[in-house]
Design a protein around this motif. Structure first.
Motif, mmCIF file in Angstrom:
data_model
loop_
_atom_site.group_PDB
_atom_site.id
_atom_site.type_symbol
_atom_site.label_atom_id
_atom_site.label_comp_id
_atom_site.label_asym_id
_atom_site.label_seq_id
_atom_site.Cartn_x
_atom_site.Cartn_y
_atom_site.Cartn_z
ATOM 1 N N LEU A 1 14.465 -1.054 31.969
ATOM 2 C CA LEU A 1 15.505 -0.040 32.080
ATOM 3 C C LEU A 1 15.024 1.361 31.706
ATOM 4 O O LEU A 1 15.692 2.340 32.045
ATOM 5 C CB LEU A 1 16.687 -0.409 31.181
ATOM 6 C CG LEU A 1 17.315 -1.786 31.407
ATOM 7 C CD1 LEU A 1 18.394 -2.032 30.373
ATOM 8 C CD2 LEU A 1 17.856 -1.907 32.806
ATOM 9 N N THR A 2 13.925 1.473 30.985
ATOM 10 C CA THR A 2 13.508 2.760 30.441
ATOM 11 C C THR A 2 12.044 3.053 30.736
ATOM 12 O O THR A 2 11.251 2.156 30.967
ATOM 13 C CB THR A 2 13.699 2.791 28.912
ATOM 14 O OG1 THR A 2 12.890 1.756 28.338
ATOM 15 C CG2 THR A 2 15.143 2.591 28.524
ATOM 16 N N ARG A 3 11.705 4.341 30.689
ATOM 17 C CA ARG A 3 10.321 4.813 30.770
ATOM 18 C C ARG A 3 10.167 5.936 29.745
ATOM 19 O O ARG A 3 10.977 6.864 29.725
ATOM 20 C CB ARG A 3 9.995 5.388 32.155
ATOM 21 C CG ARG A 3 9.997 4.410 33.270
ATOM 22 C CD ARG A 3 8.786 3.493 33.205
ATOM 23 N NE ARG A 3 8.782 2.580 34.320
ATOM 24 C CZ ARG A 3 9.348 1.381 34.309
ATOM 25 N NH1 ARG A 3 9.986 0.967 33.263
ATOM 26 N NH2 ARG A 3 9.279 0.597 35.355
ATOM 27 N N PRO A 4 9.132 5.896 28.906
ATOM 28 C CA PRO A 4 8.922 7.007 27.970
ATOM 29 C C PRO A 4 8.421 8.232 28.721
ATOM 30 O O PRO A 4 7.554 8.132 29.583
ATOM 31 C CB PRO A 4 7.859 6.467 27.014
ATOM 32 C CG PRO A 4 7.156 5.413 27.790
ATOM 33 C CD PRO A 4 8.159 4.831 28.748
ATOM 34 N N VAL B 1 15.950 7.019 32.098
ATOM 35 C CA VAL B 1 16.797 5.840 32.310
ATOM 36 C C VAL B 1 17.726 6.111 33.483
ATOM 37 O O VAL B 1 18.115 7.255 33.722
ATOM 38 C CB VAL B 1 17.579 5.501 31.013
ATOM 39 C CG1 VAL B 1 18.534 6.596 30.639
ATOM 40 C CG2 VAL B 1 18.299 4.187 31.115
ATOM 41 N N ARG B 2 18.056 5.074 34.228
ATOM 42 C CA ARG B 2 19.032 5.238 35.307
ATOM 43 C C ARG B 2 20.404 5.493 34.702
ATOM 44 O O ARG B 2 20.733 4.973 33.638
ATOM 45 C CB ARG B 2 19.103 3.967 36.158
ATOM 46 C CG ARG B 2 17.939 3.819 37.087
ATOM 47 C CD ARG B 2 18.136 2.619 37.941
ATOM 48 N NE ARG B 2 17.894 1.454 37.099
ATOM 49 C CZ ARG B 2 17.404 0.310 37.520
ATOM 50 N NH1 ARG B 2 17.167 0.135 38.784
ATOM 51 N NH2 ARG B 2 17.182 -0.676 36.702
ATOM 52 N N SER B 3 21.198 6.267 35.394
ATOM 53 C CA SER B 3 22.515 6.618 34.858
ATOM 54 C C SER B 3 23.405 5.391 34.714
ATOM 55 O O SER B 3 24.249 5.341 33.827
ATOM 56 C CB SER B 3 23.184 7.665 35.743
ATOM 57 O OG SER B 3 23.292 7.186 37.066
ATOM 58 N N ALA C 1 22.335 3.743 31.315
ATOM 59 C CA ALA C 1 22.333 4.589 30.123
ATOM 60 C C ALA C 1 23.288 4.099 29.028
ATOM 61 O O ALA C 1 22.895 4.081 27.856
ATOM 62 C CB ALA C 1 22.637 6.030 30.494
ATOM 63 N N PRO C 2 24.529 3.680 29.332
ATOM 64 C CA PRO C 2 25.401 3.217 28.241
ATOM 65 C C PRO C 2 24.844 1.989 27.510
ATOM 66 O O PRO C 2 24.934 1.892 26.289
ATOM 67 C CB PRO C 2 26.720 2.882 28.947
ATOM 68 C CG PRO C 2 26.699 3.699 30.188
ATOM 69 C CD PRO C 2 25.265 3.784 30.593
ATOM 70 N N MET C 3 24.232 1.077 28.260
ATOM 71 C CA MET C 3 23.679 -0.116 27.626
ATOM 72 C C MET C 3 22.468 0.242 26.762
ATOM 73 O O MET C 3 22.301 -0.279 25.661
ATOM 74 C CB MET C 3 23.284 -1.148 28.682
ATOM 75 C CG MET C 3 22.872 -2.467 28.066
ATOM 76 S SD MET C 3 22.688 -3.779 29.247
ATOM 77 C CE MET C 3 21.247 -3.240 30.129
ATOM 78 N N VAL C 4 21.628 1.155 27.236
ATOM 79 C CA VAL C 4 20.466 1.572 26.465
ATOM 80 C C VAL C 4 20.922 2.367 25.244
ATOM 81 O O VAL C 4 20.345 2.230 24.158
ATOM 82 C CB VAL C 4 19.494 2.396 27.345
ATOM 83 C CG1 VAL C 4 18.376 2.991 26.528
ATOM 84 C CG2 VAL C 4 18.935 1.524 28.461
ATOM 85 N N GLN C 5 21.948 3.185 25.400
ATOM 86 C CA GLN C 5 22.479 3.984 24.288
ATOM 87 C C GLN C 5 22.892 3.100 23.113
ATOM 88 O O GLN C 5 22.655 3.434 21.959
ATOM 89 C CB GLN C 5 23.665 4.823 24.772
ATOM 90 C CG GLN C 5 24.238 5.754 23.735
ATOM 91 C CD GLN C 5 23.363 6.959 23.488
ATOM 92 O OE1 GLN C 5 22.726 7.459 24.401
ATOM 93 N NE2 GLN C 5 23.326 7.428 22.265
ATOM 94 N N MET C 6 23.496 1.949 23.414
ATOM 95 C CA MET C 6 23.915 1.031 22.347
ATOM 96 C C MET C 6 22.724 0.412 21.628
ATOM 97 O O MET C 6 22.847 -0.011 20.485
ATOM 98 C CB MET C 6 24.796 -0.085 22.919
ATOM 99 C CG MET C 6 26.149 0.380 23.381
ATOM 100 S SD MET C 6 27.236 -0.963 23.861
ATOM 101 C CE MET C 6 26.303 -1.814 25.104
ATOM 102 N N GLN C 7 21.573 0.348 22.278
ATOM 103 C CA GLN C 7 20.407 -0.310 21.699
ATOM 104 C C GLN C 7 19.396 0.680 21.113
ATOM 105 O O GLN C 7 18.276 0.284 20.775
ATOM 106 C CB GLN C 7 19.733 -1.167 22.763
ATOM 107 C CG GLN C 7 20.630 -2.272 23.259
ATOM 108 C CD GLN C 7 19.943 -3.137 24.291
ATOM 109 O OE1 GLN C 7 18.733 -3.303 24.253
ATOM 110 N NE2 GLN C 7 20.711 -3.702 25.197
ATOM 111 N N LEU C 8 19.773 1.941 20.987
ATOM 112 C CA LEU C 8 18.843 2.949 20.481
ATOM 113 C C LEU C 8 18.328 2.663 19.069
ATOM 114 O O LEU C 8 17.132 2.865 18.812
ATOM 115 C CB LEU C 8 19.459 4.344 20.550
ATOM 116 C CG LEU C 8 19.535 4.956 21.943
ATOM 117 C CD1 LEU C 8 20.090 6.367 21.867
ATOM 118 C CD2 LEU C 8 18.201 4.946 22.647
#
Length: 178
Positions: free
Chosen positions: A60-63, A81-83, A86-93
């Protein structure tokens, strides 16, 4: 020729070594300079991203960059991150920050920001995101396979018999509504 130890050391004039050279040795300086231009002091973060954050988050992500602010403790890691993700990745920050800091060995990253983009990245082909791997369907139980063979036992045509066995397997393995 000796014991071969001299072939693994670079000459003082900067000439290449003789014999086989590990590919990592040839690319190490280029990877480090490219990483340092984006703020990555540890290139392992770029080269081993799926191992650092896990396969699920790496898909889902690329640095993109590590930024250092004056007077602030910890750097800011920017992720592409794809839009839609983004909400799912935001929760896992918090989990992601802990994994990245484990790669550095100390609390190097204090903050993570997300840059949302289209599935292909800023320009076509620059940052493609991988699709989730498709899990293979579970193998049918032996009794279902036996019933499918029995259903096609009397059919002489090979294609028709295989189709009948497949139909029987699919019918017996379908989820029944209760």
């Amino acid at each position: 020729m000796g014991d071969g130890a001299e072939t693994w050391q670079a000459s003082p004039k900067g000439r290449r070594m003789r014999g086989f050279e590990p590919a990592s040795g040839l690319l190490k300086d280029r990877i480090r300079s490219a990483g340092e231009s984006r703020g990555f002091a540890v290139t392992r973060l770029l080269t081993h991203w799926p191992e650092v954050v896990g396969e699920d988050l790496a898909r889902l992500t690329r640095p993109v960059k590590v930024g250092y602010a004056k007077g602030a403790f910890g750097a800011t890691l920017t992720l592409l991150v794809r839009s839609t993700d983004a909400p799912m990745v935001q929760m896992q920050l918090p989990r992601l920050r802990d994994r990245v800091n484990a790669c550095y060995g100390y609390a190097a990253i204090g903050r993570i920001t997300l840059t949302q983009t289209a599935p292909m990245g800023f320009a076509e082909g620059q940052a493609q995101f991988d699709a989730a791997p498709v899990a293979p369907p579970p193998a049918p139980a032996p009794e279902i396979l036996s019933a499918a063979r029995d259903a096609g036992a009397g059919v002489q045509d090979e294609g028709l018999r295989q189709a009948l066995e497949a139909l029987t397997r699919n019918y017996l393995t379908r989820k029944k509504d209760k």
